[in-house]
Design an enzyme around this catalytic site. Structure first.
Site, mmCIF file in Angstrom:
data_model
loop_
_atom_site.group_PDB
_atom_site.id
_atom_site.type_symbol
_atom_site.label_atom_id
_atom_site.label_comp_id
_atom_site.label_asym_id
_atom_site.label_seq_id
_atom_site.Cartn_x
_atom_site.Cartn_y
_atom_site.Cartn_z
ATOM 1 N N CYS A 13 0.814 -1.224 0.000
ATOM 2 C CA CYS A 13 0.000 0.000 0.000
ATOM 3 C C CYS A 13 0.850 1.277 0.000
ATOM 4 C CB CYS A 13 -0.948 -0.014 1.188
ATOM 5 S SG CYS A 13 -0.275 -0.804 2.645
ATOM 6 N N HIS A 70 -2.999 6.107 4.660
ATOM 7 C CA HIS A 70 -1.550 6.151 4.893
ATOM 8 C C HIS A 70 -1.012 7.522 4.450
ATOM 9 C CE1 HIS A 70 -1.666 2.012 5.819
ATOM 10 N NE2 HIS A 70 -0.904 1.504 4.877
HETATM 11 N N1 LIG Z 1 -4.952 -3.598 4.182
HETATM 12 C C1 LIG Z 1 -4.151 -3.020 3.312
HETATM 13 O O1 LIG Z 1 -3.956 -1.790 3.278
HETATM 14 C C2 LIG Z 1 -3.435 -3.853 2.323
HETATM 15 C C3 LIG Z 1 -2.763 -3.226 1.301
HETATM 16 C C4 LIG Z 1 -2.076 -3.991 0.359
HETATM 17 C C5 LIG Z 1 -2.105 -5.350 0.481
HETATM 18 N N2 LIG Z 1 -2.775 -5.956 1.496
HETATM 19 C C6 LIG Z 1 -2.759 -7.401 1.567
HETATM 20 O O2 LIG Z 1 -4.065 -7.924 1.325
HETATM 21 C C7 LIG Z 1 -4.239 -9.132 2.067
HETATM 22 C C8 LIG Z 1 -5.486 -9.037 2.918
HETATM 23 O O3 LIG Z 1 -5.423 -7.911 3.766
HETATM 24 P P1 LIG Z 1 -6.660 -7.441 4.640
HETATM 25 O O4 LIG Z 1 -6.219 -6.163 5.239
HETATM 26 O O5 LIG Z 1 -7.931 -7.472 3.853
HETATM 27 O O6 LIG Z 1 -6.703 -8.608 5.753
HETATM 28 P P2 LIG Z 1 -7.933 -9.085 6.693
HETATM 29 O O7 LIG Z 1 -8.873 -7.950 6.925
HETATM 30 O O8 LIG Z 1 -7.290 -9.734 7.855
HETATM 31 O O9 LIG Z 1 -8.691 -10.198 5.801
HETATM 32 C C9 LIG Z 1 -8.103 -11.416 5.459
HETATM 33 C C10 LIG Z 1 -9.019 -12.177 4.504
HETATM 34 O O10 LIG Z 1 -8.364 -13.376 4.097
HETATM 35 C C11 LIG Z 1 -9.243 -14.480 4.303
HETATM 36 N N3 LIG Z 1 -8.508 -15.714 4.581
HETATM 37 C C12 LIG Z 1 -7.602 -15.947 5.548
HETATM 38 N N4 LIG Z 1 -7.171 -17.231 5.503
HETATM 39 C C13 LIG Z 1 -7.839 -17.815 4.487
HETATM 40 C C14 LIG Z 1 -7.847 -19.140 3.941
HETATM 41 N N5 LIG Z 1 -7.086 -20.113 4.444
HETATM 42 N N6 LIG Z 1 -8.653 -19.390 2.880
HETATM 43 C C15 LIG Z 1 -9.445 -18.421 2.369
HETATM 44 N N7 LIG Z 1 -9.488 -17.149 2.846
HETATM 45 C C16 LIG Z 1 -8.698 -16.851 3.892
HETATM 46 C C17 LIG Z 1 -10.055 -14.060 5.502
HETATM 47 O O11 LIG Z 1 -11.222 -14.858 5.583
HETATM 48 P P3 LIG Z 1 -11.910 -15.211 7.017
HETATM 49 O O12 LIG Z 1 -12.687 -13.987 7.402
HETATM 50 O O13 LIG Z 1 -12.763 -16.366 6.671
HETATM 51 O O14 LIG Z 1 -10.804 -15.539 7.960
HETATM 52 C C18 LIG Z 1 -10.329 -12.599 5.153
HETATM 53 O O15 LIG Z 1 -11.388 -12.529 4.204
HETATM 54 C C19 LIG Z 1 -2.940 -9.328 2.834
HETATM 55 O O16 LIG Z 1 -2.090 -10.137 2.064
HETATM 56 C C20 LIG Z 1 -2.363 -7.940 2.918
HETATM 57 O O17 LIG Z 1 -0.959 -7.949 3.059
HETATM 58 C C21 LIG Z 1 -3.457 -5.239 2.419
#
Ligand SMILES: NC(=O)c1ccc[n+]([C@@H]2O[C@H](COP(=O)([O-])OP(=O)(O)OC[C@H]3O[C@@H](n4cnc5c(N)ncnc54)[C@H](OP(=O)(O)O)[C@@H]3O)[C@@H](O)[C@H]2O)c1
Length: 344
Positions: A130, A242
């Site tokens: 991000c 951010h």
């Molecule tokens: N947040 C940001 O600003 C940002 C920016 C760039 C990249 N990212 C990347 O995007 C990804 C997600 O971030 P987030 O902030 O959205 O995280 P989050 O809010 O913690 O959400 C994680 C998601 O992944 C799912 N998940 C986890 N384990 C799984 C599995 N074994 N099979 C299928 N689904 C699974 C979760 O489902 P459940 O609810 O069922 O557990 C949830 O829907 C990460 O890799 C992060 O590094 C985030």
């Protein structure tokens, strides 16, 4: 016939934003499938004015899926992206797992959409970190004009960048401060409420954190391998948005006025820069917005050809979900993919 789109991680911060943006931008999808872990089976998520029921990732048949937007972390991306790509869907992944693979394009459409053509090698396209995404959107027009030599960046990163549990931790700790309760830190290494944490991701051997390393490597891959960058990444008690304080050293002269004009006309950028109280953008104001905001543009007299500026964006949008959907739009608009149902 439109596309069939799967969203993996649809219950998460980024996944929910992806569904919202797909609906907002009327992406040409005939069908959208919302996937997460088995824990979320049956949970409902919004997609425009519709409600989608979450299905488990391992129960999904990807053979008729055209585009898979993934935001479920690195272990899921490592295991599932190749399987989904093998089933013929293009995977656009938000985790860091595939970003540094030479056969996976790392794309910010305003900066290097041309590199998308390489996606067929693995069928996977990576979305940057991000903090990198918003940085390179602002650096690109300046680099084109005056060639960037070196960048020093300090980030002020919101808790949503660490997922939904991290947002809950800031909320719970803040409430505990007011209620004079005990404060538990689980998601972050120290208390985040009314505090700052100068560590994002793990420490590396040279003393930098992996988040800082990501900004270096990703800026080189997306914009120019010759750019030298040093970063200090800090987590702040802000829910979404951010911010970055950036100092840039150029090969050729460039004034603050020239930079302001270039950024005013650059895709994805919005300049809010008046030298008076409040004449700049704060993260709170960037929430829900698509732009990368640039404020406080000024010349840095301590180096030859230097500029300093303040860059703010919604990390869940340009830093993640929006960028991924812009990549999908590029694939469609450049006719790099065809809907399977249409082709059949
Ligand atoms: N947040 C940001 O600003 C940002 C920016 C760039 C990249 N990212 C990347 O995007 C990804 C997600 O971030 P987030 O902030 O959205 O995280 P989050 O809010 O913690 O959400 C994680 C998601 O992944 C799912 N998940 C986890 N384990 C799984 C599995 N074994 N099979 C299928 N689904 C699974 C979760 O489902 P459940 O609810 O069922 O557990 C949830 O829907 C990460 O890799 C992060 O590094 C985030």
């Amino acid at each position: 016939m439109g596309y069939k789109v799967a969203v993996v991680g649809a219950t998460g911060n980024v996944g929910r934003e992806m569904l919202a943006i797909l609906a907002e931008r009327t992406f040409p999808a005939d069908e959208v499938v919302a996937l997460a872990s088995r824990r979320s089976l049956g949970t409902e998520v919004s997609f425009g004015d519709k409600i989608l029921k979450i299905k488990a990732l391992e129960h999904c048949d990807f053979s008729d899926v055209d585009i898979c937007l993934m935001s479920a972390g690195s272990p899921v991306a490592k295991e599932w992206a190749p399987k989904i790509a093998a089933a013929g869907a293009v995977v656009i992944d938000n985790s860091s797992y595939w970003r540094y693979d030479a056969d996976v394009p790392l794309i910010v459409p305003e900066v290097n959409a041309g590199a998308l053509a390489d996606f067929r090698k693995r069928g996977i396209i990576a979305n940057p970190n991000c903090s990198t995404a918003q940085l390179v959107v602002a650096l690109k027009p300046l680099h084109d004009k005056a060639r960037i030599k070196r960048v020093v960046v300090s980030t002020y990163q919101s808790v949503s960048g660490a997922g939904k549990e991290a947002m809950d931790e800031l909320f719970t700790q803040t409430k505990a401060v007011f209620q004079i309760d005990e404060i538990a830190a689980n998601k972050f290494p120290k208390r985040i409420a009314f505090n700052l944490i100068p560590q994002i991701d793990v420490f590396m051997e040279d003393g930098y954190t992996r988040e800082e390393w990501k900004m270096v490597v990703e800026t080189k891959k997306i914009l120019d391998p010759k750019i030298r960058l040093t970063a200090t990444c800090v987590r702040v008690p802000v829910f979404i948005g951010h911010s970055e304080a950036v100092n840039i050293e150029f090969e050729q002269p460039i004034t603050a006025d020239e930079a302001r004009e270039l950024l005013r006309n650059a895709p994805g950028c919005l300049v809010i820069d008046s030298r008076e109280p409040g004449g700049y953008v704060t993260p709170y104001e960037a929430v829900g917005e698509d732009a990368t905001y640039i404020s406080r543009i000024r010349e840095d007299a301590t180096v030859e050809n230097g500029l300093s500026m303040w860059i703010v964006s919604d990390n869940l949008r340009k830093g993640a979900a929006l960028n991924a959907i812009q990549i999908a739009e590029c694939l469609v608009n450049r006719k790099l993919i065809t809907a399977k149902r249409k082709a059949a």
